[in-house]
Design a protein around this motif. Structure first.
Motif, PDB file in Angstrom:
ATOM      1  N   ALA A 115       0.832  -1.207   0.000  1.00 55.17           N
ATOM      2  CA  ALA A 115       0.000   0.000   0.000  1.00 55.17           C
ATOM      3  C   ALA A 115       0.866   1.255   0.000  1.00 55.17           C
ATOM      4  O   ALA A 115       0.552   2.250  -0.677  1.00 55.17           O
ATOM      5  N   PHE A 116       1.969   1.222   0.738  1.00 57.61           N
ATOM      6  CA  PHE A 116       2.894   2.361   0.800  1.00 57.61           C
ATOM      7  C   PHE A 116       3.522   2.617  -0.565  1.00 57.61           C
ATOM      8  O   PHE A 116       3.584   3.767  -1.025  1.00 57.61           O
ATOM      9  N   ILE A 117       3.992   1.562  -1.217  1.00 59.74           N
ATOM     10  CA  ILE A 117       4.623   1.717  -2.536  1.00 59.74           C
ATOM     11  C   ILE A 117       3.621   2.251  -3.553  1.00 59.74           C
ATOM     12  O   ILE A 117       3.914   3.172  -4.320  1.00 59.74           O
ATOM     13  N   TYR A 118       2.420   1.684  -3.545  1.00 60.72           N
ATOM     14  CA  TYR A 118       1.392   2.140  -4.488  1.00 60.72           C
ATOM     15  C   TYR A 118       1.018   3.598  -4.220  1.00 60.72           C
ATOM     16  O   TYR A 118       0.825   4.384  -5.149  1.00 60.72           O
ATOM     17  N   PRO A 335      -0.135  -6.647  -8.808  1.00 62.81           N
ATOM     18  CA  PRO A 335       0.777  -7.750  -8.500  1.00 62.81           C
ATOM     19  C   PRO A 335       2.206  -7.288  -8.223  1.00 62.81           C
ATOM     20  O   PRO A 335       2.879  -7.832  -7.349  1.00 62.81           O
ATOM     21  N   LEU A 336       2.660  -6.265  -8.951  1.00 59.98           N
ATOM     22  CA  LEU A 336       4.033  -5.791  -8.769  1.00 59.98           C
ATOM     23  C   LEU A 336       4.267  -5.286  -7.346  1.00 59.98           C
ATOM     24  O   LEU A 336       5.255  -5.664  -6.703  1.00 59.98           O
ATOM     25  N   VAL A 337       3.370  -4.436  -6.841  1.00 54.14           N
ATOM     26  CA  VAL A 337       3.597  -3.876  -5.500  1.00 54.14           C
ATOM     27  C   VAL A 337       3.397  -4.935  -4.417  1.00 54.14           C
ATOM     28  O   VAL A 337       4.084  -4.906  -3.383  1.00 54.14           O
ATOM     29  N   ILE A 338       2.489  -5.881  -4.650  1.00 54.72           N
ATOM     30  CA  ILE A 338       2.285  -6.958  -3.671  1.00 54.72           C
ATOM     31  C   ILE A 338       3.532  -7.838  -3.584  1.00 54.72           C
ATOM     32  O   ILE A 338       4.029  -8.150  -2.494  1.00 54.72           O
TER      33      ILE A 338
END
Length: 464
Positions: A115-118, A335-338
């Motif tokens: 969530a932080f990255i997104y 999917p990338l951030v997860i």
């Protein structure tokens, strides 16, 4: 404590997306087109059986996205900023669902990191403040992934959620086919006839009813258009081209390495999409994530979810014969951030300091990019010009012309006059969008010609 952290992340995400909102808000042809569609529904001018065209395929989306956003248009009186705020709210909902997805498949720590990255990715934040049909893709992708995981674990109620997500997907964009293919691959062997499956399936199938009615009324125009389409078919891109596109696009999620003038992110050449890329360090990070994801997918179905999803996204692009835009990767940003969150969470078990430094550096770099970005042809500039023209022309019928040095930036103006309730008697865009407002064009002959050229407005009296 974790919920407090999530609230802080959401607050930060909102601040990032609302920073200089109107002066960074992109308002061009796509936004204008969709704004007219929803405005016409909201004000009773037209109730369509179809949504928007699926980029040159001859097919159309279902109308549910248009009806959903028509309510927003009605409540905001057609305000472009109101529509933009709705896009931001949807992005915050996507962030919450990303947290829930990461927590459900891995753990809450993974959900928070993802969530932080997104939330702080500059390129994602720029796209999250756009009002157009792809704005729902991240949230719908997350709901699809979460539903497939929950159903696989025996929670059959998620057939309902999946049915709604897929139905809305096809009202948004053709990339919804990725969501359907993914669901079929992982759930085909788990289908049992139960009420939740039947309800979800019914919602999905019934959502296409307006398209079928449209086809019957218009001599199967979509089927004919699909047969003659030049946009679908094997595009003959080799593996290296696909991988390069994925590498460049995903690296921009970590560190967007582009112009500080955000207009170049959305459009550069009117006949093709701009090439978006990240820094070299970000590309190396993407490579490392890809390698780890491929390895983990061999033994762990949780990672296999995400690798298969990204593969399907790339496969669909391989059959798309037009130029590729960065937003075609929007579904795969989830999917990338997860996966990134899962790998960083694994490292954190050994060194919390390393992860703190990495995330802090990521956040600072992206905040710096956002704080130094500007938009040469933003909504705020365009609405100011529209208001000036409305004041000068007063009650006189006028013709609108736009001739910016960057012809890609000639769009977005016409709807602003509809919003200001100052309809031109003629405009440069009537041949393209006129069918959306033809009943509201004044019948009077224009007395004034107003021409916008790179921020300057020229007025000329026309002979009666």
């Amino acid at each position: 404590m974790r919920r407090v952290i999530l609230v802080l992340i959401l607050t930060l995400a909102a601040v990032v997306r609302l920073y200089h909102f109107s002066s960074l808000f992109h308002w061009s042809l796509d936004e204008e087109y969709w704004a007219y569609l929803v405005y016409n529904v909201a004000h009773g001018f037209h109730l369509p059986l179809i949504g928007g065209n699926i980029g040159g395929t001859g097919l159309y989306t279902t109308p549910w996205f248009v009806y959903l956003t028509a309510l927003v248009s009605l409540l905001s009186n057609g305000s472009p900023l109101g529509l933009g705020l709705f896009a931001v709210i949807l992005s915050l909902c996507a962030i919450v669902s990303i947290y829930e997805l990461g927590k459900s498949i891995f753990c809450s720590k993974v959900g928070l990191i993802a969530a932080f990255i997104y939330s702080l990715s500059s390129i994602i934040s720029f796209y999250d403040r756009r009002f157009w049909n792809p704005m729902l893709l991240p949230a719908l992708t997350t709901l699809t992934l979460l539903s497939v995981h929950k159903i696989s674990k025996g929670n059959l109620r998620y057939w309902l959620v999946l049915g709604i997500a897929l139905a809305l997907g096809f009202s948004v964009h053709g990339l919804a086919i990725v969501l359907v293919l993914f669901s079929i691959i992982f759930l085909f062997n788990k289908i049992t006839i139960n009420r939740w499956f039947l309800i979800g399936l019914t919602i999905f199938l019934v959502s296409f009813l307006p398209l079928l009615i449209f086809e019957a009324k218009h001599s199967f125009v979509q089927a004919k258009g699909l047969v003659n389409s030049k946009s679908i078919g094997y595009a003959k891109f080799n593996t290296s081209q696909v991988f390069t596109f994925l590498s460049n696009g995903f690296s921009a999620v970590y560190h967007y390495d582009g112009s500080s003038n955000v207009k170049y992110l959305y459009t550069n050449n009117c006949h093709s999409y701009p090439q978006v890329s990240g820094s070299t360090a970000a590309k190396l990070l993407v490579l490392a994530v890809f390698v780890l994801l491929a390895f983990k997918s061999l033994f762990d179905i949780r990672y296999r979810y995400f690798s298969v999803f990204i593969f399907l996204n790339a496969l669909v692009l391989a059959f798309w014969q037009e130029s590729w835009s960065w937003y075609y990767l929007l579904p795969s940003t989830v999917p990338l951030v997860i996966v990134t969150g899962a790998f960083l969470s694994t490292i954190q078990r050994r060194s919390k300091l390393i992860i703190f430094v990495v995330l802090a550096l990521f956040g600072l770099i992206n905040l710096l990019i956002i704080s130094t970005t500007f938009h040469q042809y933003s909504y705020s500039a365009k609405i100011m010009q529209a208001k000036i023209i409305g004041t000068v022309t007063h009650d006189y019928p006028f013709e609108l012309k736009v001739n910016n040095s960057d012809s890609c930036q000639n769009y977005g103006y016409r709807y602003l006059f509809t919003y200001l309730q100052k309809e031109p008697a003629g405009s440069y865009i009537d041949s393209t969008l006129g069918w959306l407002y033809e009943d509201r064009i004044p019948k009077s002959r224009p007395a004034i010609e107003a021409t916008i050229i790179d921020g300057e407005i020229n007025f000329k009296k026309l002979p009666l």
